[in-house]
Design a protein around this motif. Structure first.
Motif, PDB file in Angstrom:
ATOM      1  N   GLN A 141       5.056  -7.505  -2.233  1.00  0.00           N
ATOM      2  CA  GLN A 141       4.323  -8.726  -2.611  1.00  0.00           C
ATOM      3  C   GLN A 141       5.030  -9.980  -2.100  1.00  0.00           C
ATOM      4  O   GLN A 141       4.391 -10.969  -1.793  1.00  0.00           O
ATOM      5  CB  GLN A 141       4.177  -8.807  -4.139  1.00  0.00           C
ATOM      6  N   ALA A 195       1.036  -1.752  -2.404  1.00  0.00           N
ATOM      7  CA  ALA A 195       1.842  -2.939  -2.689  1.00  0.00           C
ATOM      8  C   ALA A 195       3.052  -2.586  -3.541  1.00  0.00           C
ATOM      9  O   ALA A 195       2.923  -1.928  -4.575  1.00  0.00           O
ATOM     10  CB  ALA A 195       0.998  -3.963  -3.444  1.00  0.00           C
ATOM     11  N   GLN A 229      -1.850  -9.744  -8.177  1.00  0.00           N
ATOM     12  CA  GLN A 229      -2.400  -8.386  -8.180  1.00  0.00           C
ATOM     13  C   GLN A 229      -3.898  -8.406  -7.833  1.00  0.00           C
ATOM     14  O   GLN A 229      -4.388  -7.518  -7.144  1.00  0.00           O
ATOM     15  CB  GLN A 229      -2.178  -7.704  -9.539  1.00  0.00           C
ATOM     16  N   ASP A 262      -3.872  -8.549  -4.270  1.00  0.00           N
ATOM     17  CA  ASP A 262      -3.563  -7.203  -3.754  1.00  0.00           C
ATOM     18  C   ASP A 262      -4.849  -6.389  -3.627  1.00  0.00           C
ATOM     19  O   ASP A 262      -5.122  -5.761  -2.617  1.00  0.00           O
ATOM     20  CB  ASP A 262      -2.656  -6.440  -4.741  1.00  0.00           C
ATOM     21  N   MET A 263      -5.620  -6.426  -4.713  1.00  0.00           N
ATOM     22  CA  MET A 263      -6.770  -5.537  -4.796  1.00  0.00           C
ATOM     23  C   MET A 263      -7.932  -5.981  -3.920  1.00  0.00           C
ATOM     24  O   MET A 263      -8.718  -5.160  -3.475  1.00  0.00           O
ATOM     25  CB  MET A 263      -7.207  -5.402  -6.264  1.00  0.00           C
ATOM     26  N   MET A 265      -6.547   1.133  -2.498  1.00  0.00           N
ATOM     27  CA  MET A 265      -5.465   0.185  -2.721  1.00  0.00           C
ATOM     28  C   MET A 265      -4.809   0.448  -4.074  1.00  0.00           C
ATOM     29  O   MET A 265      -5.512   0.619  -5.080  1.00  0.00           O
ATOM     30  CB  MET A 265      -6.070  -1.229  -2.719  1.00  0.00           C
ATOM     31  N   THR A 266      -3.499   0.534  -4.086  1.00  0.00           N
ATOM     32  CA  THR A 266      -2.818   0.557  -5.373  1.00  0.00           C
ATOM     33  C   THR A 266      -1.412  -0.019  -5.226  1.00  0.00           C
ATOM     34  O   THR A 266      -0.989  -0.354  -4.113  1.00  0.00           O
ATOM     35  CB  THR A 266      -2.830   1.961  -6.026  1.00  0.00           C
ATOM     36  N   GLY A 267      -0.711  -0.153  -6.359  1.00  0.00           N
ATOM     37  CA  GLY A 267       0.606  -0.784  -6.302  1.00  0.00           C
ATOM     38  C   GLY A 267       1.587  -0.106  -7.226  1.00  0.00           C
ATOM     39  O   GLY A 267       1.206   0.713  -8.064  1.00  0.00           O
ATOM     40  N   LEU A 268       2.833  -0.435  -7.053  1.00  0.00           N
ATOM     41  CA  LEU A 268       3.879   0.211  -7.846  1.00  0.00           C
ATOM     42  C   LEU A 268       4.962  -0.775  -8.228  1.00  0.00           C
ATOM     43  O   LEU A 268       5.271  -1.708  -7.511  1.00  0.00           O
ATOM     44  CB  LEU A 268       4.517   1.338  -7.024  1.00  0.00           C
ATOM     45  N   MET A 269       5.495  -0.530  -9.424  1.00  0.00           N
ATOM     46  CA  MET A 269       6.652  -1.296  -9.896  1.00  0.00           C
ATOM     47  C   MET A 269       7.871  -0.435  -9.659  1.00  0.00           C
ATOM     48  O   MET A 269       8.023   0.602 -10.308  1.00  0.00           O
ATOM     49  CB  MET A 269       6.511  -1.539 -11.394  1.00  0.00           C
ATOM     50  N   HIS A 288      -6.175  -6.038 -15.504  1.00  0.00           N
ATOM     51  CA  HIS A 288      -6.070  -6.669 -14.182  1.00  0.00           C
ATOM     52  C   HIS A 288      -7.344  -6.468 -13.364  1.00  0.00           C
ATOM     53  O   HIS A 288      -7.753  -7.338 -12.603  1.00  0.00           O
ATOM     54  CB  HIS A 288      -4.891  -6.089 -13.393  1.00  0.00           C
ATOM     55  N   ALA A 342       5.255  -4.098  -6.115  1.00  0.00           N
ATOM     56  CA  ALA A 342       5.071  -5.276  -6.970  1.00  0.00           C
ATOM     57  C   ALA A 342       6.410  -5.919  -7.305  1.00  0.00           C
ATOM     58  O   ALA A 342       6.813  -5.987  -8.462  1.00  0.00           O
ATOM     59  CB  ALA A 342       4.302  -4.884  -8.221  1.00  0.00           C
ATOM     60  N   VAL A 350      -9.438   1.573  -6.395  1.00  0.00           N
ATOM     61  CA  VAL A 350      -8.105   1.289  -6.934  1.00  0.00           C
ATOM     62  C   VAL A 350      -7.777   2.345  -8.010  1.00  0.00           C
ATOM     63  O   VAL A 350      -8.244   2.229  -9.140  1.00  0.00           O
ATOM     64  CB  VAL A 350      -8.047  -0.122  -7.559  1.00  0.00           C
TER      65      VAL A 350
HETATM   66  N1  TRP Z   1       0.881  -3.852 -12.012  1.00  0.00           N
HETATM   67  C1  TRP Z   1       1.107  -2.569 -11.404  1.00  0.00           C
HETATM   68  C2  TRP Z   1       2.147  -1.798 -12.248  1.00  0.00           C
HETATM   69  O1  TRP Z   1       2.669  -2.309 -13.200  1.00  0.00           O
HETATM   70  C3  TRP Z   1       1.576  -2.683  -9.990  1.00  0.00           C
HETATM   71  C4  TRP Z   1       0.567  -3.301  -9.063  1.00  0.00           C
HETATM   72  C5  TRP Z   1       0.727  -4.448  -8.328  1.00  0.00           C
HETATM   73  C6  TRP Z   1      -0.733  -2.816  -8.727  1.00  0.00           C
HETATM   74  N2  TRP Z   1      -0.346  -4.672  -7.548  1.00  0.00           N
HETATM   75  C7  TRP Z   1      -1.259  -3.713  -7.765  1.00  0.00           C
HETATM   76  C8  TRP Z   1      -1.479  -1.718  -9.136  1.00  0.00           C
HETATM   77  C9  TRP Z   1      -2.539  -3.522  -7.232  1.00  0.00           C
HETATM   78  C10 TRP Z   1      -2.744  -1.535  -8.602  1.00  0.00           C
HETATM   79  C11 TRP Z   1      -3.266  -2.439  -7.649  1.00  0.00           C
HETATM   80  O2  TRP Z   1       2.433  -0.667 -11.966  1.00  0.00           O
END
Ligand code: TRP
Length: 374
Positions: free
Chosen positions: A148, A104, A195, A198-199, A71-75, A224, A106, A215
């Motif tokens: 999100q 995700a 977040q 998310d994780m 799992m990971t996320g992006l801005m 986080h 974000a 992650v």
């Molecule tokens: N906060 C992360 C960023 O600034 C983006 C993000 C949102 C994220 N949800 C996440 C990263 C869950 C890892 C897991 O890039």
């Protein structure tokens, strides 16, 4: 904590980062023992992914061929550059190992912490990020890509995800937030909790049930993880398997190994949509060189690959052959290899990669629909 000349938080990164100090400040572990398959990726083999929490759990499930989630996320701001590619390479790699991928966008965090145009942000997420992920090898099977602000078209799933963020809030304290983040606003708090959801939410019964989750993130995201890990173990209603994480060093910007690629300065990064001419100019004009002031001096004294951005890009991405990389390093140090030659070599490597990649992007566009919505 000792006084540091650098700062690494989710909302600010500055100064010259000492990664050993960062490991001890954050309480991370150096990433030393990796399953063999990880050696395929220069990022792992060469220590660019440098630290972890609870990685052994993931190493074990990979060895035992058991189910796990990445799992990971992006801005979604600006152009997709090498810094983003370093995360994308890991995502694609974990998918190839059989991980189910949760990604995700974000957008809620972006809204809470900056002041974005939400329509543009959505477009950037698809046009820049998702398209490049697909072109870099991300497959629609076993991949859950979401915003999100719109977790799922299935009510039960969406409710479970948002309810978890609320449940996590109930188990956190204000002092804990202050200890982890220092100064914090309500918007940032909400982002941190979302977040955490998310994780963790992949472990809910509406999703996969308890499952090991890895992650992979930039080092700035560790606060986080600390929060999510701490709160998750206090919740009695669900028995969460503790999160695992790995940390990536910051990919240097063109202007020096201690700078970052910043989306607000196009001469600080190379984007995956840059033309061959742009790449040539950026490397020739802007890539900080560890070479000497004149050819004579360089031949006599040699260059310094450690501070040479072009060499670092070869090391991180574009020269996967260890023997060749070592020869380049040795020749550069001895002065046999000039900065101009090193840059030419890198430019060729990048442009041949981008040529293929940009063709793959055209194909990727046709596949976008397969990723949105679940
Ligand atoms: N906060 C992360 C960023 O600034 C983006 C993000 C949102 C994220 N949800 C996440 C990263 C869950 C890892 C897991 O890039």
């Amino acid at each position: 904590m000792k006084k540091r000349t650098f700062k690494v938080t989710p909302w600010e990164v500055s100064g010259k980062i000492d990664y050993d100090n960062l490991i001890s400040d954050f309480g991370l572990r150096p990433l030393k023992f990796l399953p063999k398959v990880f050696n395929k990726l220069p990022l792992f083999r060469r220590g660019i992914v440098f630290a972890h929490r609870d990685f052994k759990r993931i190493a074990d499930v990979i060895e035992d061929k058991k189910k796990f989630v990445m799992m990971t996320g992006l801005m979604p701001f600006g152009k997709f550059h090498f810094g983003h590619m370093a995360v994308a390479n890991q995502i694609v790699f974990y998918q190839s190992l059989g991980a189910k991928i949760y990604l995700a966008v974000a957008d809620v965090e972006a809204y809470n912490t900056r002041n974005p145009d939400m329509k543009e942000l959505r477009e950037t997420a698809i046009e820049e990020y998702l398209t490049n992920y697909i072109a870099l090898g991300l497959k629609p099977n076993n991949c859950d890509f979401y915003f999100q602000s719109q977790r799922s078209k299935h009510g039960k799933k969406a409710n479970a995800y948002y309810s978890l963020a609320n449940l996590l809030a109930r188990h956190a304290t204000f002092n804990e937030f202050k200890a982890i983040y220092g100064e914090i606003s309500p918007g940032k708090m909400i982002s941190a909790l979302l977040q955490a959801s998310d994780m963790l939410h992949a472990q809910l019964p509406e999703f996969e049930n308890p499952v090991p989750i890895i992650v992979p993130v930039g080092a700035d995201q560790d606060p986080h993880l600390r929060l999510a890990r701490d709160i998750s173990q206090r919740i009695k209603l669900y028995k969460f398997i503790q999160l695992s994480s790995t940390y990536l060093k910051f990919i240097p910007g063109l202007k020096g190994v201690n700078t970052k690629m910043s989306s607000s300065d196009s001469n600080s990064y190379i984007a995956l949509t840059d033309s061959p001419e742009t790449v040539t100019t950026k490397i020739k004009k802007h890539a900080f060189s560890g070479g000497r002031g004149s050819v004579t001096e360089h031949r006599k004294l040699g260059g310094n690959p450690d501070v040479d951005v072009s060499f670092q890009y070869l090391r991180m991405f574009f020269e996967p052959n260890d023997k060749k990389l070592k020869k380049i390093e040795d020749d550069y140090k001895s002065g046999a290899l000039l900065t101009s030659e090193l840059k030419e070599y890198l430019i060729k490597k990048i442009n041949s990669f981008l040529d293929k990649h940009q063709k793959a992007r055209k194909d990727a566009r046709k596949k976008l629909k397969k990723f949105i919505y679940h």
